[in-house]
Design an enzyme around this catalytic site. Structure first.
Site, PDB file in Angstrom:
ATOM      1  N   CYS A  88      33.344  51.987  35.576  1.00 22.53           N
ATOM      2  CA  CYS A  88      33.787  52.356  36.842  1.00 22.53           C
ATOM      3  C   CYS A  88      33.544  52.894  38.080  1.00 22.53           C
ATOM      4  O   CYS A  88      32.607  52.774  38.939  1.00 22.53           O
ATOM      5  CB  CYS A  88      35.442  52.728  37.074  1.00 22.53           C
ATOM      6  SG  CYS A  88      36.261  52.023  35.134  1.00 22.53           S
ATOM      7  N   LYS A 116      29.409  51.356  38.112  1.00 20.21           N
ATOM      8  CA  LYS A 116      30.140  50.161  39.125  1.00 20.21           C
ATOM      9  C   LYS A 116      30.436  50.061  40.280  1.00 20.21           C
ATOM     10  O   LYS A 116      29.149  49.375  41.466  1.00 20.21           O
ATOM     11  CB  LYS A 116      30.746  49.488  38.697  1.00 20.21           C
ATOM     12  CG  LYS A 116      31.771  48.065  38.960  1.00 20.21           C
ATOM     13  CD  LYS A 116      32.520  47.947  39.914  1.00 20.21           C
ATOM     14  CE  LYS A 116      33.048  49.766  40.088  1.00 20.21           C
ATOM     15  NZ  LYS A 116      34.795  48.144  39.018  1.00 20.21           N
ATOM     16  N   GLU A 158      33.096  41.002  40.518  1.00 20.95           N
ATOM     17  CA  GLU A 158      32.419  42.631  40.778  1.00 20.95           C
ATOM     18  C   GLU A 158      31.092  42.565  41.276  1.00 20.95           C
ATOM     19  O   GLU A 158      30.331  42.558  41.973  1.00 20.95           O
ATOM     20  CB  GLU A 158      33.375  44.020  40.462  1.00 20.95           C
ATOM     21  CG  GLU A 158      34.656  44.209  40.286  1.00 20.95           C
ATOM     22  CD  GLU A 158      35.133  45.302  40.234  1.00 20.95           C
ATOM     23  OE1 GLU A 158      36.395  45.458  40.391  1.00 20.95           O
ATOM     24  OE2 GLU A 158      34.532  45.896  39.342  1.00 20.95           O
ATOM     25  N   TYR A 196      37.867  40.681  36.617  1.00 22.68           N
ATOM     26  CA  TYR A 196      37.354  41.829  37.465  1.00 22.68           C
ATOM     27  C   TYR A 196      35.500  41.413  36.901  1.00 22.68           C
ATOM     28  O   TYR A 196      35.108  41.700  38.617  1.00 22.68           O
ATOM     29  CB  TYR A 196      37.702  42.823  36.983  1.00 22.68           C
ATOM     30  CG  TYR A 196      39.637  43.111  36.564  1.00 22.68           C
ATOM     31  CD1 TYR A 196      40.147  44.492  37.830  1.00 22.68           C
ATOM     32  CD2 TYR A 196      40.533  43.443  36.443  1.00 22.68           C
ATOM     33  CE1 TYR A 196      40.721  44.483  38.325  1.00 22.68           C
ATOM     34  CE2 TYR A 196      41.241  43.489  36.593  1.00 22.68           C
ATOM     35  CZ  TYR A 196      42.450  44.340  37.462  1.00 22.68           C
ATOM     36  OH  TYR A 196      43.350  44.758  36.973  1.00 22.68           O
ATOM     37  N   HIS A 231      47.410  54.916  64.750  1.00 21.88           N
ATOM     38  CA  HIS A 231      46.856  53.727  65.654  1.00 21.88           C
ATOM     39  C   HIS A 231      45.266  54.347  65.875  1.00 21.88           C
ATOM     40  O   HIS A 231      45.598  55.323  66.593  1.00 21.88           O
ATOM     41  CB  HIS A 231      48.006  53.418  67.749  1.00 21.88           C
ATOM     42  CG  HIS A 231      47.174  51.991  68.144  1.00 21.88           C
ATOM     43  ND1 HIS A 231      47.023  50.836  67.720  1.00 21.88           N
ATOM     44  CD2 HIS A 231      45.979  52.278  68.794  1.00 21.88           C
ATOM     45  CE1 HIS A 231      46.367  49.934  68.324  1.00 21.88           C
ATOM     46  NE2 HIS A 231      46.224  51.088  68.858  1.00 21.88           N
ATOM     47  N   CYS A 257      34.506  54.270  31.456  1.00 20.73           N
ATOM     48  CA  CYS A 257      34.525  54.037  32.740  1.00 20.73           C
ATOM     49  C   CYS A 257      33.307  55.145  33.450  1.00 20.73           C
ATOM     50  O   CYS A 257      32.909  54.581  34.309  1.00 20.73           O
ATOM     51  CB  CYS A 257      35.734  55.238  32.822  1.00 20.73           C
ATOM     52  SG  CYS A 257      35.715  55.797  34.691  1.00 20.73           S
ATOM     53  N   GLU A 275      48.106  50.778  60.009  1.00 18.34           N
ATOM     54  CA  GLU A 275      49.401  49.830  61.029  1.00 18.34           C
ATOM     55  C   GLU A 275      50.229  48.494  60.723  1.00 18.34           C
ATOM     56  O   GLU A 275      51.114  48.717  60.731  1.00 18.34           O
ATOM     57  CB  GLU A 275      49.252  50.323  62.238  1.00 18.34           C
ATOM     58  CG  GLU A 275      48.157  49.403  62.942  1.00 18.34           C
ATOM     59  CD  GLU A 275      47.858  50.170  64.279  1.00 18.34           C
ATOM     60  OE1 GLU A 275      48.839  50.571  65.350  1.00 18.34           O
ATOM     61  OE2 GLU A 275      46.785  50.670  64.288  1.00 18.34           O
TER      62      GLU A 275
HETATM   63  P1  NDP Z   1      39.376  39.958  32.696  1.00 22.62           P
HETATM   64  O1  NDP Z   1      40.026  39.455  31.627  1.00 22.62           O
HETATM   65  O2  NDP Z   1      39.749  40.303  33.757  1.00 22.62           O
HETATM   66  O3  NDP Z   1      39.049  38.187  32.595  1.00 22.62           O
HETATM   67  C1  NDP Z   1      38.118  37.494  31.697  1.00 22.62           C
HETATM   68  C2  NDP Z   1      37.205  36.037  32.185  1.00 22.62           C
HETATM   69  O4  NDP Z   1      36.735  35.527  31.408  1.00 22.62           O
HETATM   70  C3  NDP Z   1      38.343  35.132  32.350  1.00 22.62           C
HETATM   71  O5  NDP Z   1      38.137  34.480  34.035  1.00 22.62           O
HETATM   72  C4  NDP Z   1      38.896  34.171  31.810  1.00 22.62           C
HETATM   73  O6  NDP Z   1      39.485  32.952  31.942  1.00 22.62           O
HETATM   74  C5  NDP Z   1      37.037  34.173  31.294  1.00 22.62           C
HETATM   75  N1  NDP Z   1      37.198  34.297  29.602  1.00 22.62           N
HETATM   76  C6  NDP Z   1      37.479  34.112  28.844  1.00 22.62           C
HETATM   77  N2  NDP Z   1      37.388  33.573  28.072  1.00 22.62           N
HETATM   78  C7  NDP Z   1      36.511  32.399  28.170  1.00 22.62           C
HETATM   79  C8  NDP Z   1      35.258  31.561  27.599  1.00 22.62           C
HETATM   80  N3  NDP Z   1      36.105  31.769  26.173  1.00 22.62           N
HETATM   81  N4  NDP Z   1      35.010  30.620  28.189  1.00 22.62           N
HETATM   82  C9  NDP Z   1      34.921  31.331  29.648  1.00 22.62           C
HETATM   83  N5  NDP Z   1      35.309  32.249  29.813  1.00 22.62           N
HETATM   84  C10 NDP Z   1      36.363  32.989  29.241  1.00 22.62           C
HETATM   85  O7  NDP Z   1      37.865  40.414  32.006  1.00 22.62           O
HETATM   86  P2  NDP Z   1      36.579  41.023  32.359  1.00 22.62           P
HETATM   87  O8  NDP Z   1      35.962  41.304  31.439  1.00 22.62           O
HETATM   88  O9  NDP Z   1      37.150  40.755  33.621  1.00 22.62           O
HETATM   89  O10 NDP Z   1      37.096  43.121  32.348  1.00 22.62           O
HETATM   90  C11 NDP Z   1      38.281  43.079  31.302  1.00 22.62           C
HETATM   91  C12 NDP Z   1      39.098  44.810  31.295  1.00 22.62           C
HETATM   92  O11 NDP Z   1      38.288  45.700  32.486  1.00 22.62           O
HETATM   93  C13 NDP Z   1      40.111  43.686  32.282  1.00 22.62           C
HETATM   94  O12 NDP Z   1      41.128  43.528  31.673  1.00 22.62           O
HETATM   95  C14 NDP Z   1      40.426  45.101  33.592  1.00 22.62           C
HETATM   96  O13 NDP Z   1      41.497  45.568  33.178  1.00 22.62           O
HETATM   97  C15 NDP Z   1      39.236  46.054  33.316  1.00 22.62           C
HETATM   98  N6  NDP Z   1      38.170  46.194  34.628  1.00 22.62           N
HETATM   99  C16 NDP Z   1      38.809  46.872  35.546  1.00 22.62           C
HETATM  100  C17 NDP Z   1      38.262  47.282  37.434  1.00 22.62           C
HETATM  101  C18 NDP Z   1      39.205  47.408  38.282  1.00 22.62           C
HETATM  102  O14 NDP Z   1      40.528  48.116  38.185  1.00 22.62           O
HETATM  103  N7  NDP Z   1      38.391  47.290  39.191  1.00 22.62           N
HETATM  104  C19 NDP Z   1      36.718  46.869  37.066  1.00 22.62           C
HETATM  105  C20 NDP Z   1      36.359  45.771  35.874  1.00 22.62           C
HETATM  106  C21 NDP Z   1      37.119  46.275  34.342  1.00 22.62           C
HETATM  107  P3  NDP Z   1      41.272  33.386  32.190  1.00 22.62           P
HETATM  108  O15 NDP Z   1      40.968  33.081  33.238  1.00 22.62           O
HETATM  109  O16 NDP Z   1      41.258  31.065  32.409  1.00 22.62           O
HETATM  110  O17 NDP Z   1      41.720  33.508  30.870  1.00 22.62           O
END
Ligand code: NDP
Length: 455
Positions: A46, A49, A182, A178, A436, A41, A441
């Site tokens: 976080c 970022k 982002e 996410y 307001h 984080c 609101e």
């Molecule tokens: P996520 O699990 O959110 O997303 C992973 C993405 O990669 C999905 O879109 C998934 O597709 C895709 N994917 C997975 N495997 C493959 C593959 N083999 N080939 C192609 N695409 C693939 O993970 P992130 O890495 O984005 O983030 C990890 C964690 O970090 C999150 O779960 C979150 O908890 C935390 N985080 C939170 C933030 C916040 O609160 N603002 C900011 C950043 C991170 P599909 O949808 O089809 O599964």
């Protein structure tokens, strides 16, 4: 051999909180961290970022200012200045974490630790062994880069982005979660040409469909090339250029490839087998509601348990562990209402059930929604539309979910979560006087449902 009441492995959000609270209860605590205290984080997640997100939003603000009478010089962004200032802030926070641990009386060891047996750990650099009555595993997660594709070693993950010395002119981001959206957003707004490659139809699986479709359309409108139903098949280096081939045969030349395809529990090299700690196939340590593993004196909190992988959840789990074990106040981790924000521009905020989830448990559902041009955009001529959606159980009037796309969505959803945590009904929202003129609101002025499902 030195013996502690508690040995914490991992100096991130969950481990640091547990160590400090346990020490305040009088325990003799040590903590091992092999990288930098603060964890994902603070060091490479976080916090840095969000600083980059702030940086990315100024470009649009400069444009908007003209409609309000401001004449700004042509603006120019310098990546190296942002990186230096961001790195300095991260180092400042790291020092605060270190000093808070020291003030609490926690011994910090800047080394990786590995189980020798259920009560003994070996510190990897020095070879020192320590014993502890209790051990807490809080090692977090690591980017998942397991794709067996040619050229995978040329792909970067989110950790690497924070080390990039210069800004790539063209970036390909793979993923639709996410991290992918982002980074795609902030790099695009900082001036990189961004291609987002996602294997599904709409980014942010798991979020409400109305937010997903609107965000994806907005990313495209803002200049990100969103390519769905595709994956990266190979990456080839041609000097500094990366030639990427997608699953549909499409070829793209970029300067950097970023994979944001999920994270996995960080258990490599921990020696869990020596301790007898069980984990699932992904590496997630199995725990009960008190974060206890199958070995009674060993617990685990945060992303390494793959429960809710968010900083505030890890902090809660670490604190609850210390209260339970050292404060003698049993504090289970139960089902939780989890507000969350995605720091794209426009920002996304969500709490409670999505429409799809709500319909399953509460078929008689009223959907209130509002979509409008924010007031600031009236003079600037710029700005995304704001979208808000409130889901209400028609039978008892309870608010089941709040979803928003627009400025300050993260801030608003934090407060909406308080109302939902208190069990607010739509009648409570209606009885609340508006502030307001604000965008917020709208949450208390949505009078009639846009849709009444299963009437
Ligand atoms: P996520 O699990 O959110 O997303 C992973 C993405 O990669 C999905 O879109 C998934 O597709 C895709 N994917 C997975 N495997 C493959 C593959 N083999 N080939 C192609 N695409 C693939 O993970 P992130 O890495 O984005 O983030 C990890 C964690 O970090 C999150 O779960 C979150 O908890 C935390 N985080 C939170 C933030 C916040 O609160 N603002 C900011 C950043 C991170 P599909 O949808 O089809 O599964």
């Amino acid at each position: 051999m030195e013996e502690f009441d508690l040995f914490v492995i991992g100096g991130g959000s969950g481990g640091v909180r547990a160590a400090r609270i346990a020490a305040q209860y009088g325990a003799r605590v040590a903590l091992a961290e092999g990288y930098r205290v603060g964890g994902t984080c603070v060091i490479r997640g976080c916090v840095p970022k969000k600083l980059m997100v702030y940086a990315s939003r100024f470009g649009q603000e400069f444009d908007e200012a003209a409609g309000y009478g401001w004449q700004a010089e042509p603006s120019r962004f310098d990546w190296t200045v942002l990186k230096a200032n961001r790195d300095r802030e991260v180092a400042r926070l790291e020092a605060i974490y270190e000093s808070n641990l020291a003030k609490a009386g926690v011994t910090v060891m800047h080394e990786h630790a590995r189980f020798v047996d259920p009560h003994t750990l070996q510190l990897q650099a020095s070879g020192t062994q320590v014993r502890a009555k209790r051990i807490l595993i809080a090692t977090g997660g690591v980017p998942l880069m397991e794709h067996r594709i040619p050229g995978i070693e040329l792909a970067h993950n989110s950790n690497d982005v924070f080390e990039w010395p210069t800004q790539p002119r063209r970036v390909l981001v793979q993923g639709g979660g996410y991290i992918a959206v982002e980074f795609a957003c902030l790099l695009n707004a900082l001036g990189s040409e961004v291609t987002l490659v996602y294997r599904g139809a709409e980014v942010l699986r798991g979020f409400d469909h109305d937010l997903r479709s609107r965000l994806q359309a907005q990313l495209q409108a803002d200049g990100i090339d969103v390519l769905t139903h595709r994956t990266v098949e190979s990456i080839h280096a041609n000097g500094g250029v990366r030639e990427v081939t997608l699953s549909d045969g499409h070829r793209i030349e970029v300067d950097a490839v970023l994979f944001a395809t999920g994270r996995m529990p960080n258990v490599a090299g921990l020696g869990l087998a020596e301790a007898g700690v069980e984990h699932n196939a992904m590496g997630a340590i199995k725990v009960d509601a008190f974060s206890q593993t199958c070995v009674p004196h060993i617990h685990a909190v945060g992303d390494v348990t793959n429960r809710i992988n968010l900083t505030p959840a890890a902090i809660r789990e670490g604190h609850a562990y210390a209260d339970t074990v050292f404060g003698h106040r049993p504090t289970p981790i139960g089902p939780r209402l989890v507000p969350s924000a995605v720091f794209t521009t426009p920002e996304l905020g969500s709490v409670g059930l999505t429409e799809e989830q709500a319909l399953e448990a509460h078929p008689r559902l009223d959907v209130y929604q509002s979509e409008f041009r924010p007031m600031k955009a009236t003079l600037s001529g710029h700005g995304h539309k704001v979208f808000m959606k409130l889901l209400v159980d028609r039978d008892d009037g309870r608010v089941l979910g709040c979803h928003m796309l627009g400025p300050d969505a993260g801030e608003m959803v934090q407060l909406l979560a308080v109302a939902m945590q208190a069990g607010a009904s739509k009648a409570d929202f209606d009885a609340t006087l508006a502030v307001h003129p604000t965008a917020a609101e709208e949450w208390v002025t949505m009078r009639s449902p846009a849709r009444r499902l299963n009437e």
